[in-house]
Write a protein that holds these residues in place. Structure first.
Motif, PDB file in Angstrom:
ATOM      1  N   GLU A 144       0.820  -1.210   0.000  1.00  0.00           N
ATOM      2  CA  GLU A 144       0.000   0.000   0.000  1.00  0.00           C
ATOM      3  C   GLU A 144       0.855   1.262   0.000  1.00  0.00           C
ATOM      4  OE1 GLU A 144      -3.238   1.838  -0.813  1.00  0.00           O
ATOM      5  OE2 GLU A 144      -3.218  -0.338  -0.588  1.00  0.00           O
ATOM      6  N   GLU A 145       2.009   1.209   0.644  1.00  0.00           N
ATOM      7  CA  GLU A 145       2.907   2.377   0.624  1.00  0.00           C
ATOM      8  C   GLU A 145       3.445   2.626  -0.779  1.00  0.00           C
ATOM      9  OE1 GLU A 145       4.833   2.777   5.051  1.00  0.00           O
ATOM     10  OE2 GLU A 145       5.495   1.097   3.833  1.00  0.00           O
ATOM     11  N   TYR A 146       3.791   1.560  -1.496  1.00  0.00           N
ATOM     12  CA  TYR A 146       4.239   1.731  -2.882  1.00  0.00           C
ATOM     13  C   TYR A 146       3.137   2.380  -3.721  1.00  0.00           C
ATOM     14  CZ  TYR A 146       8.724  -0.746  -3.011  1.00  0.00           C
ATOM     15  OH  TYR A 146      10.037  -1.107  -2.845  1.00  0.00           O
ATOM     16  N   LEU A 147       1.910   1.884  -3.569  1.00  0.00           N
ATOM     17  CA  LEU A 147       0.799   2.417  -4.364  1.00  0.00           C
ATOM     18  C   LEU A 147       0.519   3.875  -4.005  1.00  0.00           C
ATOM     19  CD1 LEU A 147      -1.534  -0.711  -4.261  1.00  0.00           C
ATOM     20  CD2 LEU A 147      -0.181   0.111  -6.204  1.00  0.00           C
ATOM     21  N   HIS A 148       0.636   4.200  -2.716  1.00  0.00           N
ATOM     22  CA  HIS A 148       0.454   5.592  -2.292  1.00  0.00           C
ATOM     23  C   HIS A 148       1.504   6.486  -2.944  1.00  0.00           C
ATOM     24  CE1 HIS A 148      -0.368   9.059   0.247  1.00  0.00           C
ATOM     25  NE2 HIS A 148       0.934   9.117   0.515  1.00  0.00           N
ATOM     26  N   LYS A 149       2.738   6.018  -2.996  1.00  0.00           N
ATOM     27  CA  LYS A 149       3.813   6.802  -3.596  1.00  0.00           C
ATOM     28  C   LYS A 149       3.567   7.000  -5.093  1.00  0.00           C
ATOM     29  CE  LYS A 149       7.247   5.338  -0.183  1.00  0.00           C
ATOM     30  NZ  LYS A 149       7.485   6.659   0.406  1.00  0.00           N
ATOM     31  N   ILE A 150       3.094   5.952  -5.768  1.00  0.00           N
ATOM     32  CA  ILE A 150       2.789   6.065  -7.195  1.00  0.00           C
ATOM     33  C   ILE A 150       1.712   7.121  -7.417  1.00  0.00           C
ATOM     34  CG2 ILE A 150       1.747   4.875  -9.172  1.00  0.00           C
ATOM     35  CD1 ILE A 150       3.126   2.301  -8.150  1.00  0.00           C
ATOM     36  N   ARG A 151       0.654   7.083  -6.607  1.00  0.00           N
ATOM     37  CA  ARG A 151      -0.424   8.074  -6.744  1.00  0.00           C
ATOM     38  C   ARG A 151       0.099   9.482  -6.486  1.00  0.00           C
ATOM     39  NH1 ARG A 151      -3.064   4.205  -3.079  1.00  0.00           N
ATOM     40  NH2 ARG A 151      -4.310   2.755  -4.320  1.00  0.00           N
ATOM     41  N   GLU A 152       0.933   9.611  -5.480  1.00  0.00           N
ATOM     42  CA  GLU A 152       1.487  10.923  -5.117  1.00  0.00           C
ATOM     43  C   GLU A 152       2.318  11.497  -6.259  1.00  0.00           C
ATOM     44  OE1 GLU A 152       4.424  10.874  -1.993  1.00  0.00           O
ATOM     45  OE2 GLU A 152       3.711  12.780  -1.208  1.00  0.00           O
ATOM     46  N   TYR A 191      -4.684  -4.122 -18.808  1.00  0.00           N
ATOM     47  CA  TYR A 191      -5.298  -3.009 -18.086  1.00  0.00           C
ATOM     48  C   TYR A 191      -4.621  -2.901 -16.720  1.00  0.00           C
ATOM     49  CZ  TYR A 191      -9.143   0.324 -17.691  1.00  0.00           C
ATOM     50  OH  TYR A 191      -9.879   1.486 -17.615  1.00  0.00           O
ATOM     51  N   PHE A 192      -4.027  -1.731 -16.448  1.00  0.00           N
ATOM     52  CA  PHE A 192      -3.307  -1.486 -15.194  1.00  0.00           C
ATOM     53  C   PHE A 192      -4.102  -0.522 -14.312  1.00  0.00           C
ATOM     54  CE2 PHE A 192      -0.062  -2.693 -18.218  1.00  0.00           C
ATOM     55  CZ  PHE A 192       0.878  -3.394 -17.486  1.00  0.00           C
ATOM     56  N   THR A 193      -4.128  -0.784 -13.012  1.00  0.00           N
ATOM     57  CA  THR A 193      -4.721   0.161 -12.077  1.00  0.00           C
ATOM     58  C   THR A 193      -3.994   0.090 -10.739  1.00  0.00           C
ATOM     59  OG1 THR A 193      -6.773   0.949 -11.046  1.00  0.00           O
ATOM     60  CG2 THR A 193      -6.474  -1.430 -11.169  1.00  0.00           C
ATOM     61  N   THR A 194      -4.138   1.150  -9.950  1.00  0.00           N
ATOM     62  CA  THR A 194      -3.541   1.173  -8.609  1.00  0.00           C
ATOM     63  C   THR A 194      -4.510   0.650  -7.560  1.00  0.00           C
ATOM     64  OG1 THR A 194      -4.248   3.478  -8.501  1.00  0.00           O
ATOM     65  CG2 THR A 194      -1.926   3.072  -9.026  1.00  0.00           C
ATOM     66  N   THR A 195      -5.742   0.328  -7.954  1.00  0.00           N
ATOM     67  CA  THR A 195      -6.713  -0.193  -6.991  1.00  0.00           C
ATOM     68  C   THR A 195      -7.067  -1.641  -7.366  1.00  0.00           C
ATOM     69  OG1 THR A 195      -8.544   0.834  -8.231  1.00  0.00           O
ATOM     70  CG2 THR A 195      -7.626   2.078  -6.380  1.00  0.00           C
ATOM     71  N   ILE A 213      -4.273  -6.118 -14.405  1.00  0.00           N
ATOM     72  CA  ILE A 213      -3.176  -5.936 -13.444  1.00  0.00           C
ATOM     73  C   ILE A 213      -3.660  -4.975 -12.367  1.00  0.00           C
ATOM     74  CG2 ILE A 213      -0.751  -5.318 -13.122  1.00  0.00           C
ATOM     75  CD1 ILE A 213      -1.081  -7.572 -15.126  1.00  0.00           C
ATOM     76  N   ASP A 214      -4.044  -5.516 -11.200  1.00  0.00           N
ATOM     77  CA  ASP A 214      -4.498  -4.639 -10.118  1.00  0.00           C
ATOM     78  C   ASP A 214      -3.312  -4.111  -9.320  1.00  0.00           C
ATOM     79  OD1 ASP A 214      -3.682  -6.725  -8.475  1.00  0.00           O
ATOM     80  OD2 ASP A 214      -5.709  -7.355  -7.936  1.00  0.00           O
ATOM     81  N   GLY A 215      -3.597  -3.318  -8.291  1.00  0.00           N
ATOM     82  CA  GLY A 215      -2.522  -2.674  -7.535  1.00  0.00           C
ATOM     83  C   GLY A 215      -1.550  -3.645  -6.896  1.00  0.00           C
ATOM     84  N   ASP A 216      -2.080  -4.685  -6.244  1.00  0.00           N
ATOM     85  CA  ASP A 216      -1.207  -5.667  -5.593  1.00  0.00           C
ATOM     86  C   ASP A 216      -0.315  -6.378  -6.598  1.00  0.00           C
ATOM     87  OD1 ASP A 216      -2.328  -4.997  -3.204  1.00  0.00           O
ATOM     88  OD2 ASP A 216      -3.535  -6.798  -2.978  1.00  0.00           O
ATOM     89  N   THR A 217      -0.915  -6.770  -7.735  1.00  0.00           N
ATOM     90  CA  THR A 217      -0.151  -7.465  -8.786  1.00  0.00           C
ATOM     91  C   THR A 217       0.908  -6.544  -9.374  1.00  0.00           C
ATOM     92  OG1 THR A 217      -2.101  -8.791  -9.331  1.00  0.00           O
ATOM     93  CG2 THR A 217      -0.330  -8.740 -10.958  1.00  0.00           C
ATOM     94  N   LEU A 218       0.550  -5.273  -9.537  1.00  0.00           N
ATOM     95  CA  LEU A 218       1.495  -4.300 -10.077  1.00  0.00           C
ATOM     96  C   LEU A 218       2.749  -4.207  -9.217  1.00  0.00           C
ATOM     97  CD1 LEU A 218       2.202  -1.968 -12.058  1.00  0.00           C
ATOM     98  CD2 LEU A 218       1.058  -0.436 -10.450  1.00  0.00           C
ATOM     99  N   VAL A 219       2.567  -4.096  -7.897  1.00  0.00           N
ATOM    100  CA  VAL A 219       3.725  -4.001  -6.997  1.00  0.00           C
ATOM    101  C   VAL A 219       4.548  -5.285  -7.055  1.00  0.00           C
ATOM    102  CG1 VAL A 219       4.459  -3.771  -4.591  1.00  0.00           C
ATOM    103  CG2 VAL A 219       2.639  -2.302  -5.481  1.00  0.00           C
ATOM    104  N   ASP A 220       3.875  -6.435  -7.101  1.00  0.00           N
ATOM    105  CA  ASP A 220       4.598  -7.712  -7.233  1.00  0.00           C
ATOM    106  C   ASP A 220       5.479  -7.706  -8.480  1.00  0.00           C
ATOM    107  OD1 ASP A 220       3.461  -8.723  -4.949  1.00  0.00           O
ATOM    108  OD2 ASP A 220       1.910  -9.879  -5.988  1.00  0.00           O
TER     109      ASP A 220
END
Length: 274
Positions: free
Chosen positions: A123-131, A217-221, A246-253
């Motif tokens: 979740e911290e990685y995804l927050h940083k991407i959004r930021e 299809y990529f998303t952060t959620t 590709i959801d957020g968890d998969t993206l970080v993986d």
């Protein structure tokens, strides 16, 4: 060397306790001062009340580790819990305050489970991407294209990004093989809401118009159940279109799998420097 930040102490302190070599805060202060290679000047720093600052930091770390359920309270010598052992098996580079707070709240490694070998949670990685994307609206498209080039094992130079104002329903594509097969992708950097089925329909239409048989299809959620069912139905029909979600968890993986996490870290540093 300077004194560490408070959250830099948690992991090495927990490892010391887990090894059975720490009986008192004083023991931990001694061992950690060597771990961080602290100078005499740093070790003599004081807080406004006059107490030794590093001793206070280590004491506070102990309090936080107890709150997170990682070490037992009122047990001598200090002893790690099963939760701590589970966490240490993931070989984290850091125990962040965000992870401590999540463990304190939930009592288990759940959604905020720290990513193996990483200083951040998913979740911290995804927050940083959004930021970062808030300041650079092209960033998530760039990350998506970078990940896709690694999935397809092609040079990133093959990724073509469409214009921002007239993208035709896709954010980019890669042409492969002698027949120039077009692999398209769409990126939705969202704060919390899942990608809805209407967005998927738009993407399918864009693939048809581009005569593309493959889309990512990529998303952060995440994706709604309707989206997942629609993609599964596509696979069962005699329609030559395949879409990978590709959801957020998969993206970080995938970022960690392909060693791309520094793309996030360095952009965070650039963002903070502005």
């Amino acid at each position: 060397m300077r004194l560490p930040m408070y959250d830099e102490i948690h992991l090495p302190f927990l490892k010391l306790i887990n090894s059975g070599s720490v009986y008192r805060v004083k023991d931990a202060v001694e061992a950690l001062s060597q771990e961080f290679n602290l100078t005499e000047e740093a070790m003599n720093e004081r807080v406004p009340s006059g107490s030794n600052k590093f001793y206070s930091q280590v004491s506070f770390s102990k309090k936080r580790l107890i709150e997170a359920g990682l070490i037992f309270a009122k047990v001598s010598p200090y002893k790690t819990t099963e939760l701590a052992k589970e966490l240490l098996e993931l070989n984290p580079k850091k125990i962040s305050n965000s992870l401590i707070n999540d463990l304190k709240k939930n009592g288990k490694l759940g959604k905020e489970k720290i990513v193996q070998g990483s200083p951040y949670t998913t979740e911290e990685y995804l927050h940083k991407i959004r930021e970062i994307n808030e300041n650079d609206p092209n960033f998530f498209e760039y990350i998506s294209g970078l990940v896709l080039s690694n999935i397809l094992k092609v040079d990133f130079k093959k990724v073509v990004f469409t214009p921002q104002n007239n993208d035709g329903g896709i954010d980019g594509f890669i042409k492969l093989g002698i027949n120039d097969e077009t692999i398209c992708f769409e990126s939705k950097c969202k704060m919390s809401r899942p990608v809805a089925v209407g967005n998927l329909r738009d993407f399918i239409g864009a693939l048809v118009l581009r005569e593309s048989k493959q889309g990512y299809y990529f998303t952060t959620t995440r994706y709604t159940g309707d989206v997942i069912r629609a993609v599964n139905k596509l696979k069962s029909l005699k329609i030559d279109i395949n879409i990978e979600l590709i959801d957020g968890d998969t993206l970080v993986d995938l970022l960690l799998k392909y060693n791309l996490e520094n793309e996030i870290v360095k952009n965070c540093i650039n963002l903070n420097a502005k």
